[in-house]
Write an enzyme that holds these catalytic residues in place. Sequence first.
Site, PDB file in Angstrom:
ATOM      1  N   ARG A 283       1.224  -1.061   0.014  1.00 47.55           N
ATOM      2  CA  ARG A 283      -0.446  -0.148   0.322  1.00 47.55           C
ATOM      3  C   ARG A 283       1.473   1.299  -0.077  1.00 47.55           C
ATOM      4  NH1 ARG A 283      -3.256  -2.991   4.003  1.00 47.55           N
ATOM      5  NH2 ARG A 283      -4.442  -4.516   2.419  1.00 47.55           N
TER       6      ARG A 283
ATOM      7  N   LYS B 269       2.357  12.139 -10.534  1.00 46.99           N
ATOM      8  CA  LYS B 269       1.118  10.973 -11.227  1.00 46.99           C
ATOM      9  C   LYS B 269       1.746   9.327 -11.388  1.00 46.99           C
ATOM     10  CE  LYS B 269      -1.764  13.683 -13.843  1.00 46.99           C
ATOM     11  NZ  LYS B 269      -2.023  14.471 -15.102  1.00 46.99           N
TER      12      LYS B 269
ATOM     13  N   GLU C  52       7.342  19.726 -23.593  1.00 43.68           N
ATOM     14  CA  GLU C  52       6.661  20.210 -22.387  1.00 43.68           C
ATOM     15  C   GLU C  52       7.181  21.830 -21.863  1.00 43.68           C
ATOM     16  OE1 GLU C  52       4.345  18.748 -20.957  1.00 43.68           O
ATOM     17  OE2 GLU C  52       4.088  16.642 -21.385  1.00 43.68           O
TER      18      GLU C  52
ATOM     19  N   LYS D 280       5.470  24.018 -12.382  1.00 44.30           N
ATOM     20  CA  LYS D 280       4.694  22.724 -11.951  1.00 44.30           C
ATOM     21  C   LYS D 280       4.548  22.161 -10.651  1.00 44.30           C
ATOM     22  CE  LYS D 280       3.579  18.348 -12.858  1.00 44.30           C
ATOM     23  NZ  LYS D 280       3.553  17.244 -13.886  1.00 44.30           N
TER      24      LYS D 280
ATOM     25  N   GLU E  67      -6.017  16.813  -9.270  1.00 47.28           N
ATOM     26  CA  GLU E  67      -6.535  17.132 -10.595  1.00 47.28           C
ATOM     27  C   GLU E  67      -8.296  18.008 -11.335  1.00 47.28           C
ATOM     28  OE1 GLU E  67      -3.538  15.543 -14.726  1.00 47.28           O
ATOM     29  OE2 GLU E  67      -5.771  15.331 -15.953  1.00 47.28           O
TER      30      GLU E  67
ATOM     31  N   ARG F 154      -4.984  21.733 -12.131  1.00 46.37           N
ATOM     32  CA  ARG F 154      -4.168  20.503 -12.407  1.00 46.37           C
ATOM     33  C   ARG F 154      -3.981  20.614 -14.188  1.00 46.37           C
ATOM     34  NH1 ARG F 154      -0.561  16.052 -10.123  1.00 46.37           N
ATOM     35  NH2 ARG F 154       1.243  15.418 -11.672  1.00 46.37           N
TER      36      ARG F 154
ATOM     37  N   ASN G 165      -2.456  20.116 -19.052  1.00 47.30           N
ATOM     38  CA  ASN G 165      -2.606  18.958 -20.254  1.00 47.30           C
ATOM     39  C   ASN G 165      -3.102  20.036 -21.362  1.00 47.30           C
ATOM     40  OD1 ASN G 165      -2.940  16.564 -18.861  1.00 47.30           O
ATOM     41  ND2 ASN G 165      -5.055  16.866 -18.163  1.00 47.30           N
TER      42      ASN G 165
ATOM     43  N   HIS H 202      -2.134  18.547 -24.873  1.00 44.09           N
ATOM     44  CA  HIS H 202      -2.192  17.134 -24.739  1.00 44.09           C
ATOM     45  C   HIS H 202      -3.638  16.261 -25.268  1.00 44.09           C
ATOM     46  CE1 HIS H 202       1.316  17.972 -22.291  1.00 44.09           C
ATOM     47  NE2 HIS H 202       0.884  16.946 -22.138  1.00 44.09           N
TER      48      HIS H 202
ATOM     49  N   HIS I 276      -2.338  13.733 -27.327  1.00 43.38           N
ATOM     50  CA  HIS I 276      -2.681  12.377 -27.327  1.00 43.38           C
ATOM     51  C   HIS I 276      -3.276  11.733 -28.011  1.00 43.38           C
ATOM     52  CE1 HIS I 276      -2.275  12.956 -22.207  1.00 43.38           C
ATOM     53  NE2 HIS I 276      -1.094  12.030 -22.958  1.00 43.38           N
TER      54      HIS I 276
ATOM     55  N   HIS J   4       6.182  12.283 -27.852  1.00 41.93           N
ATOM     56  CA  HIS J   4       5.550  12.629 -27.261  1.00 41.93           C
ATOM     57  C   HIS J   4       4.889  14.373 -27.013  1.00 41.93           C
ATOM     58  CE1 HIS J   4       2.773  13.895 -23.696  1.00 41.93           C
ATOM     59  NE2 HIS J   4       3.586  14.378 -22.906  1.00 41.93           N
TER      60      HIS J   4
HETATM   61  N1  GLY Z   1       2.157  16.063 -16.789  1.00 49.60           N
HETATM   62  C1  GLY Z   1       1.378  16.709 -16.319  1.00 49.60           C
HETATM   63  C2  GLY Z   1       0.468  16.185 -14.998  1.00 49.60           C
HETATM   64  O1  GLY Z   1       1.630  16.059 -14.589  1.00 49.60           O
HETATM   65  O2  GLY Z   1      -0.441  16.727 -14.183  1.00 49.60           O
END
Ligand code: GLY
Length: 355
Positions: free
Chosen positions: A117, A139, A181, A230, A240, A244, A248, A251, A255, A268
């Site tokens: 966990r 993430k 990015e 960030k 998010e 947050r 994106n 993206h 994506h 990417h």
């Molecule tokens: N790469 C996008 C984020 O970390 O939310």
Amino acid sequence: MCKLEVNIKNSEKNYPIFINNRDIETLKQTVLDYIGEKNYIVVISSKVYKLYSSKLNFDKHKIFILKDGEKEKNIKNYTKILQFILKHRLTREDAVIAIGGGVVGDIAGFAASTYMRGIKYIQVPTTLLACTDSSVGGKTAIDTSYGKNLVGTFYQPDAVFININFLKTLSKRQFKSGLGEVVKYAFIEKSCGCGEDLNLMNFLSNNKDKILNYDVLTLKELVEICIKLKTSVVNQDEKESGLRKILNYGHTYGHAVENYTKYKKYTHGECVVAGILFALNFALKLNKIDKEYQFICQDLIKNFDFTVIPKFNKNKILKIMMTDKKASDDAITFILPTGFAQVKAFKFSPEDIIF
Ligand code: GLY
């Protein structure tokens, strides 16, 4: 050495991000001093292992080498990493150290977050993309045949150690993927609520040659700026649920292009840049920005000579966008520019998206 901090609102999990350009030989001791007398394993990218194993000098039997490429971020490798952790009898006090790009960070972080966990994990990002984006913010994920990052957790690392010297051996293409990015951060800066005027757009246009020539001190400053942006976003919205989402930018379309081209043809970052160009066009048509701002952004992008991605079949791209995990109730969320270095999230039904 520069030290930045993640201090997430309403959370006790805060952690440091160290940024330096010391000899890579010093990294092992720095990380081991940080985790103390604990047991650990290292998950490392095979490319990084080939280039740096003697400088890193971790015990061979503690190392799990992960082949490179997005396709390695799968459930099979996740299981293998768990077995490796089990074999080494790691406890909750012990640590997983991830050394590599986004793939290694994501899969090792996911294993660390689910084993018992959740055990400690340390990020040592070695690509520009991982240094400026994926290593910070917690993430973690693996990919499935249904899509990228569909299985994962929000699980913050215990520390991030960025050594800029790793960037010197990146291929031009991999480096530019990270720059995709980085330009994203320039275009979202004012929406990040960082409280400091970092002016990344200016920094990028004033330092483009130094950046493209991998100048270490310029890259160090660049990474610091991106991490400040960030961390500011992650501190305000770890999971998010709101702010947050602005990370994106580029993206939704990006994506879809990655998926359409089976993650093979474009990196990417190249897809994110295509997504930003798409969003600029879309926002212009909706009168959210003017032609002059679109031109400023296109001009900045041109400085870095990204691969130009052609337009693809609209219906196929839309279909992929609808299956993206960010789509809900038949609506697709797009982050669109709304002013200088500002963006906002908007929802559209597929028929309202202007190609
Ligand atoms: N790469 C996008 C984020 O970390 O939310």
